[in-house]
Structure formats: structure tokens, C-alpha cells
Enzyme design. Structure first.
Site, PDB file in Angstrom:
ATOM      1  N   CYS A   2       0.825  -1.204   0.000  1.00 42.13           N
ATOM      2  CA  CYS A   2       0.000   0.000   0.000  1.00 42.13           C
ATOM      3  C   CYS A   2       0.864   1.260   0.000  1.00 42.13           C
ATOM      4  O   CYS A   2       2.039   1.226   0.310  1.00 42.13           O
ATOM      5  CB  CYS A   2      -0.942   0.026   1.183  1.00 42.13           C
ATOM      6  SG  CYS A   2      -1.904  -1.454   1.445  1.00 42.13           S
ATOM      7  N   ARG A  27       4.923  -0.302  -4.784  1.00 46.01           N
ATOM      8  CA  ARG A  27       4.671  -0.984  -3.522  1.00 46.01           C
ATOM      9  C   ARG A  27       3.605  -2.073  -3.652  1.00 46.01           C
ATOM     10  O   ARG A  27       3.446  -2.906  -2.769  1.00 46.01           O
ATOM     11  CB  ARG A  27       4.243   0.038  -2.449  1.00 46.01           C
ATOM     12  CG  ARG A  27       5.331   1.024  -2.115  1.00 46.01           C
ATOM     13  CD  ARG A  27       4.858   2.058  -1.127  1.00 46.01           C
ATOM     14  NE  ARG A  27       4.589   1.485   0.179  1.00 46.01           N
ATOM     15  CZ  ARG A  27       5.500   1.317   1.144  1.00 46.01           C
ATOM     16  NH1 ARG A  27       6.750   1.656   0.915  1.00 46.01           N
ATOM     17  NH2 ARG A  27       5.169   0.812   2.304  1.00 46.01           N
ATOM     18  N   TRP A  76      -3.719  -2.426  -1.159  1.00 45.03           N
ATOM     19  CA  TRP A  76      -3.468  -3.844  -1.468  1.00 45.03           C
ATOM     20  C   TRP A  76      -4.407  -4.630  -0.581  1.00 45.03           C
ATOM     21  O   TRP A  76      -4.292  -4.607   0.645  1.00 45.03           O
ATOM     22  CB  TRP A  76      -2.008  -4.192  -1.182  1.00 45.03           C
ATOM     23  CG  TRP A  76      -1.581  -5.532  -1.691  1.00 45.03           C
ATOM     24  CD1 TRP A  76      -1.180  -5.849  -2.955  1.00 45.03           C
ATOM     25  CD2 TRP A  76      -1.464  -6.746  -0.925  1.00 45.03           C
ATOM     26  NE1 TRP A  76      -0.825  -7.171  -3.035  1.00 45.03           N
ATOM     27  CE2 TRP A  76      -0.993  -7.750  -1.803  1.00 45.03           C
ATOM     28  CE3 TRP A  76      -1.714  -7.083   0.400  1.00 45.03           C
ATOM     29  CZ2 TRP A  76      -0.765  -9.066  -1.392  1.00 45.03           C
ATOM     30  CZ3 TRP A  76      -1.501  -8.395   0.816  1.00 45.03           C
ATOM     31  CH2 TRP A  76      -1.026  -9.366  -0.074  1.00 45.03           C
ATOM     32  N   ASN A 102      -2.290   1.821   6.218  1.00 42.11           N
ATOM     33  CA  ASN A 102      -1.489   0.657   5.848  1.00 42.11           C
ATOM     34  C   ASN A 102      -1.357  -0.227   7.075  1.00 42.11           C
ATOM     35  O   ASN A 102      -1.136   0.276   8.178  1.00 42.11           O
ATOM     36  CB  ASN A 102      -0.084   1.063   5.393  1.00 42.11           C
ATOM     37  CG  ASN A 102      -0.086   1.757   4.050  1.00 42.11           C
ATOM     38  OD1 ASN A 102      -1.110   1.803   3.367  1.00 42.11           O
ATOM     39  ND2 ASN A 102       1.048   2.306   3.676  1.00 42.11           N
ATOM     40  N   GLY A 103      -1.425  -1.538   6.879  1.00 37.28           N
ATOM     41  CA  GLY A 103      -1.293  -2.453   8.000  1.00 37.28           C
ATOM     42  C   GLY A 103      -2.544  -3.278   8.191  1.00 37.28           C
ATOM     43  O   GLY A 103      -3.448  -3.305   7.347  1.00 37.28           O
ATOM     44  N   GLU A 482      17.049 -18.282  -5.458  1.00 38.91           N
ATOM     45  CA  GLU A 482      16.820 -16.904  -5.885  1.00 38.91           C
ATOM     46  C   GLU A 482      16.484 -16.840  -7.370  1.00 38.91           C
ATOM     47  O   GLU A 482      15.598 -16.088  -7.792  1.00 38.91           O
ATOM     48  CB  GLU A 482      18.048 -16.042  -5.582  1.00 38.91           C
ATOM     49  CG  GLU A 482      17.968 -14.603  -6.085  1.00 38.91           C
ATOM     50  CD  GLU A 482      16.845 -13.785  -5.466  1.00 38.91           C
ATOM     51  OE1 GLU A 482      16.586 -12.672  -5.961  1.00 38.91           O
ATOM     52  OE2 GLU A 482      16.204 -14.250  -4.495  1.00 38.91           O
ATOM     53  N   LYS A 486      12.998 -15.284  -8.746  1.00 43.72           N
ATOM     54  CA  LYS A 486      13.018 -14.133  -9.644  1.00 43.72           C
ATOM     55  C   LYS A 486      12.168 -14.402 -10.882  1.00 43.72           C
ATOM     56  O   LYS A 486      11.420 -13.536 -11.345  1.00 43.72           O
ATOM     57  CB  LYS A 486      14.470 -13.835 -10.048  1.00 43.72           C
ATOM     58  CG  LYS A 486      14.788 -12.413 -10.396  1.00 43.72           C
ATOM     59  CD  LYS A 486      14.434 -11.438  -9.300  1.00 43.72           C
ATOM     60  CE  LYS A 486      14.992 -11.818  -7.954  1.00 43.72           C
ATOM     61  NZ  LYS A 486      14.330 -11.202  -6.819  1.00 43.72           N
ATOM     62  N   GLU A 489       8.183 -14.727  -9.916  1.00 45.81           N
ATOM     63  CA  GLU A 489       7.471 -13.552  -9.426  1.00 45.81           C
ATOM     64  C   GLU A 489       7.189 -12.526 -10.509  1.00 45.81           C
ATOM     65  O   GLU A 489       6.231 -11.758 -10.379  1.00 45.81           O
ATOM     66  CB  GLU A 489       8.213 -12.909  -8.247  1.00 45.81           C
ATOM     67  CG  GLU A 489       9.563 -12.315  -8.543  1.00 45.81           C
ATOM     68  CD  GLU A 489      10.252 -11.799  -7.270  1.00 45.81           C
ATOM     69  OE1 GLU A 489       9.565 -11.555  -6.265  1.00 45.81           O
ATOM     70  OE2 GLU A 489      11.486 -11.648  -7.294  1.00 45.81           O
ATOM     71  N   HIS A 505      15.242 -38.254  -5.695  1.00 40.85           N
ATOM     72  CA  HIS A 505      14.391 -38.667  -4.578  1.00 40.85           C
ATOM     73  C   HIS A 505      12.950 -38.197  -4.792  1.00 40.85           C
ATOM     74  O   HIS A 505      12.284 -37.795  -3.848  1.00 40.85           O
ATOM     75  CB  HIS A 505      14.950 -38.121  -3.260  1.00 40.85           C
ATOM     76  CG  HIS A 505      16.285 -38.687  -2.906  1.00 40.85           C
ATOM     77  ND1 HIS A 505      16.463 -40.001  -2.506  1.00 40.85           N
ATOM     78  CD2 HIS A 505      17.516 -38.136  -2.926  1.00 40.85           C
ATOM     79  CE1 HIS A 505      17.743 -40.230  -2.283  1.00 40.85           C
ATOM     80  NE2 HIS A 505      18.402 -39.106  -2.539  1.00 40.85           N
ATOM     81  N   LYS A 604       6.310  -4.342  -2.791  1.00 39.50           N
ATOM     82  CA  LYS A 604       7.740  -4.157  -2.539  1.00 39.50           C
ATOM     83  C   LYS A 604       8.078  -4.333  -1.076  1.00 39.50           C
ATOM     84  O   LYS A 604       9.017  -5.028  -0.716  1.00 39.50           O
ATOM     85  CB  LYS A 604       8.165  -2.756  -3.008  1.00 39.50           C
ATOM     86  CG  LYS A 604       9.657  -2.467  -2.858  1.00 39.50           C
ATOM     87  CD  LYS A 604      10.488  -3.390  -3.725  1.00 39.50           C
ATOM     88  CE  LYS A 604      11.971  -3.068  -3.674  1.00 39.50           C
ATOM     89  NZ  LYS A 604      12.767  -4.076  -4.389  1.00 39.50           N
TER      90      LYS A 604
END
Length: 609
Positions: A2, A27, A76, A102-103, A482, A486, A489, A505, A604
């Protein structure tokens, strides 16, 4: 997650709010809105589901809404699906208060039931509306008093911007476990959840601490504690160029930030190398204290957790102290074995990651010493740590981290060398070799970036892949995690990372004709081992991209395509091998037409649990 922007001044507020929100699009959000007060028109609320441009078009870039005080928000969704009604700002029952938030308010249902019992009507599904309704419920002519009463009722995290129709020249804000700054102007003042939102207007800011309440007018900013006592804040001047938060001619922020990695690494490494020694001025650990460390715990989320995986291998090898990499969101829920003999290393780009901050506090409660690696000066994690090392990567706008990841790796190398040296684990020759490798690293990353067209060509062949597997051993396994993240996403392609020896396995059953496998093979002593794994997947129809150093041309006999990176000391090889993985993810997403800088459902700075 947000974005919040608030303005009070003499200029029209709405265009300023919209432009500020535009700078916070990175964000992550799914709707946007503004609340602006004008003496003639009263409090006007305008909101729209979708991208910010929908709201901008609706308001003709702000020309349709008058007023010189207002708050704006990009939401968001957490409580309630994305919609115009659930978008912020949220307004109290009789329209007296407007709030952006926000939160997450954890006890909002209890508070909502209380208010419903008082006959108050709710229109949204959000936890934020509870705050607006509580403000009006407790308001008896003093906004500050009402705000304090509300804050005492709230459980959870919040950054709030509040305006009231009874005080048309006053803007209030407060935070707890969610970032918020105050921008200081001349004849105008601002609030925002991050610096880029207000950087075109001012470079002077206050960083608010938890439960510091700020009252802003055009010409004055007062920061108060919950008792109403004034707090003297230290003014922070933002000295990075506004162009650092702009694309600078690149099509995407992510590509710009990939290309900025050599500079970011120089900025991180060079000031800490003096006369051939690593100097970490912000670490106060003595040799005696380090000798008492029995365990190191690296705590982080997402890409920062992958840095933690590299740190596990590197720190253990150099210091001979047991190291665990911990997912921050799990740490505090399993009664972790952490005490005063534990060094906890916390890694976070923003310094505000909610799960990581909670894990830090749990570690502190159990007596551990906390060393943080963050990019944002004055962030919550930095403020609450015993020691902090800033990466100095500059602003990173793209949601998918690149240069922040690389600078975090560099700091991990320096910490490992620094601690090993304190413990007497390194010979003078070994120490000198590591220093030389650090000094060469920015130039070698520059070298690796020169061959980006090769990766672009390979991406053009595989951007329609359905499933991709990344495999590696030791540090290459940590790096494969990573690389996989990358890719998934920003391109939305399903990918998985596996320790190469684990393929047989179970997972190898998923390999079929045409499946792409990215095989990392940069560790000399394990090169033949990974080649055996390459043969295993090739025998089952896989197409293999090999990533290795320039000395290992033998990979061409097994892999279908090879990408070579410069050679450095083993523990720093991830800094070079990550370059083709970043580029591959970027080019695949670009060819698929994805929203690279703002991928769906992601944010973000993850400031909610």
C-alpha cells in the site's frame, strides 16, 4: 504494501496526491483513492478499483477536485476484495473523519461489533473503516484526544493519515510497525509511506517512530507522544538524486537496477575497505563477545532469506560456528532455541518487513544480540538492532529485488571475513585474497552484464515454458532458490529450485521431453557432481541451460546452452552467477508482456504479517 500520501499547503492538493501515489505504485496495490477537503465543496471522496490511471482519468488528473488539504492511498486488499467501496480513504458514519491506513488491525471484528451495537452503520468490509468510525465515536471536539483513545483500542499494525472536517487546515498521522515519514516544506507539509512520493517537493523529512503522533498544518509540524508531550525530531536530508527514483531512459526499473549493480556494489564495499582491511564502523562486537557466540541465526523473508542461505554456507565455512537460515514468518511460532549466546543476523531491504521485525523482537526478548543488514537508514529494524550495516544500494523501485540482493550478499561476505578474522580463523594470505576478490567484484559484475544479449537470445526460445527447474549444489543451490523466485514472481511461470542431489528422490519424475532445467555449476569441487545431475535430466528429455565459470567449457558437452561468468573466490561466486538468472527472468517476463516492475499480487515492502 500500500501507499500513503498526505498534503496540507496552499496549492491544489489532488494533483500532488495523485503524483505522489504514482511514485508509490511499485509498492503493490489494486485500487486507489483520495479524500480532499474544500470549504466550498466540503469533504470529497473519490476512489476507483484498478490501476491509479483509472482514478487519474476519472478526476482529469486532479483538476476536478478542489481543496488544499487531503490524503491519498493505493490499497493492497487484505480485508475485503478489491472494489471501489473497500478502497481507501474510509469515512466515518456522518462524514466527519476520513482515514487512510497501511497495516492490519487484528481485533477489528471485536471493535466492529462494539460499534454496530451503538447503531453505527458500516459500508465496507475493511478493518480500516473501524478506525474512521471509532474516531467519530470518541470525538468530543479534540482530534488528538480522540486519536489517542482509538490507538489505545487498536491491536495490530498501522500507518494512518487522518483529516477531519472540523479542522480543515490540520492533517494528522501516526504509525506502529508500518513505515511513515513526514515531509517538511515551506508553506506546505506532507506525509508518505516512502520517500519517492514527496521527493519532487522536499528533501527534508522526519522518520516517525512507533506511536509518535504528528499534527501538520501549512506552516507547522508538531510531533507528540501519546501523552501529548512534544518530541524533538532530528531532520533527515535525503541526498540521493531524484533521478535515482526515475527510469533514466530504461524501459523498466528492474532492468535499470540490474544495470546499477556494479555501482551499488562499489558504494557498499569501497567505504568499508581501508588499507587492505575490512572496517565495519557500525559493529561494536569485540573478539571476546564473538568467542562467546555458539550459534548464528540468519532471519529473513523472500530474496533476503536466499541471502541467508548463502550466509549459512559462507559463515559456517569461515567462522566454524553453526549457522541456520530461518524464514522469519516461522521463527517465532516454533519456540526457537535462541539465547544470549546466539547472534541473530536480520536481513531486510526496507527495514520494515513485518515478519522479520516480529522475529527480531522475539530474538531480543530471548536475549540474543541482533545485527541487521538493511538499506533504509532509520527504519524500524535498524533502530531496534544492536548493530546495523547499511547496504547503501540507493532506492530500489522494482518489486523484484536485484541490486538490494546483490549488496546484501556483499555485506554477508564482509561480515563473514570480519568475524573469521576476529576469531583468528584466517591466515594473512587468505585474508588478502578475500580482500582482492571484494575489490574486483563490481568490475566482474560489469563484465558479466556485457553478455546480456546471450541470455536475451536464450529467453526468446523459452519464454513460453510451463515449468522450469533450477538445480545446484552448495552455494549454487542457495542461488538456484533466488533464480527460481526471480523468474516466477515477474513472469508467472511455475519454477522450482532443488538441491541437485535431491532430484532422484522424487522430483525427477516431473522431468519430461522439453522441460527446461537451469543447472548452476560454479563450484569447482562439485562440477563433476552437477554434470552427473545434468546427465540424469537430459536422459529424461530435459533441455538444459548451464551456468558456470569460464574455466569450465566442458559443460558444453552436456548442456544444450551455456552461459559463462567470471571466476572469483568460491564464496563470492553467487554475486556473479546471479546476473544471468536476473537477466533471464527479466527477458522472459518482457517477452511475455508482463508488468515487470509491478507484478500481480506482490508488493515491494511487506508490512503486514
Amino acid at each position: 504494501m500500500c501507499g500513503i500520501v498526505g498534503y496540507v499547503g496552499f496549492d491544489p492538493a489532488t494533483p500532488i496526491l495523485l503524483k505522489g501515489l504514482e511514485k508509490l505504485e511499485y509498492r503493490g496495490y489494486d485500487s486507489a483513492g483520495v479524500a480532499v477537503y474544500d470549504e466550498k465543496d466540503g469533504l470529497r471522496i473519490e476512489k476507483a478499483k484498478g490501476k491509479l490511471r483509472v482514478l487519474c482519468e476519472k478526476l482529469h488528473d486532479g483538476k476536478d477536485v478542489n481543496g488544499t488539504i487531503g490524503i491519498g492511498h493505493t490499497r493492497w486488499a487484505t480485508h475485503g476484495a478489491p472494489s471501489d467501496i473497500n478502497s481507501h480513504p474510509q469515512v466515518s458514519d456522518h462524514g466527519k473523519f476520513a482515514v487512510v491506513h497501511n497495516g492490519i488491525i487484528e481485533n477489528y471484528l471485536t471493535l466492529k461489533e462494539f460499534l454496530l451495537g451503538k447503531g453505527i452503520t458500516f459500508v465496507s468490509e475493511t478493518d480500516t473503516e473501524v478506525i474512521a468510525q471509532l474516531l467519530e465515536y470518541y470525538y468530543e471536539g479534540n482530534i488528538f484526544s480522540a486519536l489517542v483513545k482509538v490507538l489505545q483500542k487498536l491491536e495490530g499494525s498501522y500507518a494512518l493519515g487522518v483529516i477531519c472536517t472540523d479542522a480543515p487546515n490540520e492533517l494528522y498521522a501516526v504509525r506502529k510497525d508500518s513505515p511513515l515519514i513526514v515531509g517538511l516544506g515551506k508553506g506546505e507539509n506532507f506525509i508518505a509511506s516512502d520517500v519517492p512520493a514527496i521527493l519532487s517537493k522536499t528533501r527534508d523529512i522526519y522518520r516517525l517512530k512507533d506511536q509518535e503522533i504528528v499534527k501538520l498544518t501549512r506552516n507547522q509540524v508538531e510531533v507528540l507522544n501519546m501523552d501529548g508531550a512534544r518530541i524533538e525530531k532530528e531532520k533527515v536530508h535525503i541526498d540521493w538524486d531524484v533521478n535515482a527514483a526515475e527510469k533514466g531512459g530504461y524501459e523498466h526499473f528492474m532492468f535499470k537496477e540490474i544495470m546499477e549493480q556494479p555501482k551499488a556494489l562499489r558504494d557498499t564495499i569501497s567505504p568499508r575497505l581501508r588499507d587492505g582491511r575490512i572496517v565495519l564502523d557500525d559493529i561494536t562486537l569485540t573478539r571476546e563477545q564473538v568467542e562467546k557466540i555458539r550459534r548464528i541465526c540468519v532471519v529473513a523473508c523472500g530474496s533476503a532469506y536466499h541471502v541467508g542461505m548463502v550466509a549459512k554456507y559462507t559463515l559456517e565455512k569461515l567462522t566454524r560456528i553453526p549457522v541456520e537460515a530461518e524464514v522469519a514468518s516461522e521463527l517465532r511460532y516454533r519456540d526457537p532455541i535462541i539465547d544470549k549466546s546466539t547472534l541473530v543476523i536480520v536481513v531486510s531491504q526496507s527495514g520494515e518487513t513485518a515478519d522479520t521485525l516480529a522475529a527480531l523482537r522475539e530474538a531480543k526478548k530471548r536475549g540474543a544480540r541482533v545485527l541487521s543488514i538493511v538499506n533504509v537508514v532509520g527504519s524500524s529494524i535498524a533502530n531496534e538492532s544492536d548493530d546495523v550495516i547499511y547496504t547503501w544500494a540507493g532506492p530500489e523501485i522494482a518489486v523484484a529485488t536485484t541490486k538490494a540482493y546483490s549488496t546484501q550478499l556483499a555485506v554477508v561476505y564482509m561480515i563473514a571475513i570480519y568475524l573469521a578474522d576476529l576469531l583468528g580463523k584466517l591466515s594473512p594470505e587468505e585474508y588478502e585474497n578475500y580482500i582482492q576478490c571484494l575489490q574486483k567484484l563490481p568490475e566482474q559484475v560489469e563484465d558479466a552484464l556485457k553478455d546480456k544479449e546471450s541470455i536475451q537470445y536464450f529467453a526468446s526460445k523459452y519464454f513460453n515454458a510451463k515449468d522450469i527447474f533450477f538445480i545446484g549444489r552448495n552455494l549454487d543451490y542457495a542461488l538456484s532458490m533466488e533464480g527460481s523466485l526471480k523468474l516466477k514472481e515477474i513472469s508467472y511461470i511455475h519454477s522450482e529450485a532443488y538441491a541437485a542431489g535431491e532430484l532422484k528422490h522424487g522430483t525427477i519424475s516431473l522431468i519430461e521431453n522439453g522441460t527446461l532445467v537451469v543447472a548452476l555449476a560454479t563450484i569447482d569441487s562439485l562440477f563433476e557432481k552437477i554434470m552427473s545431475n545434468v546427465k540424469e535430466v537430459k536422459a529424461r528429455g530435459a533441455y538444459v541451460l548451464g551456468v558456470t565459470t569460464r574455466e569450465h567449457t566442458a559443460i558444453q558437452s552436456e548442456a544444450d546452452y551455456a552461459f559463462y561468468v567470471p571466476k572469483t573466490c568460491e564464496m563470492m561466486q553467487p554475486s556473479l552467477a546471479v546476473i544471468p538468472l536476473q537477466l533471464f527472468a527479466y527477458y522472459v517476463a518482457a517477452m511475455k508482456g508482463c508488468d515487470i516492475d509491478k507484478p500481480r499480487n506482490l508488493a515491494k515492502s511487506v508490512t503486514v504479517e
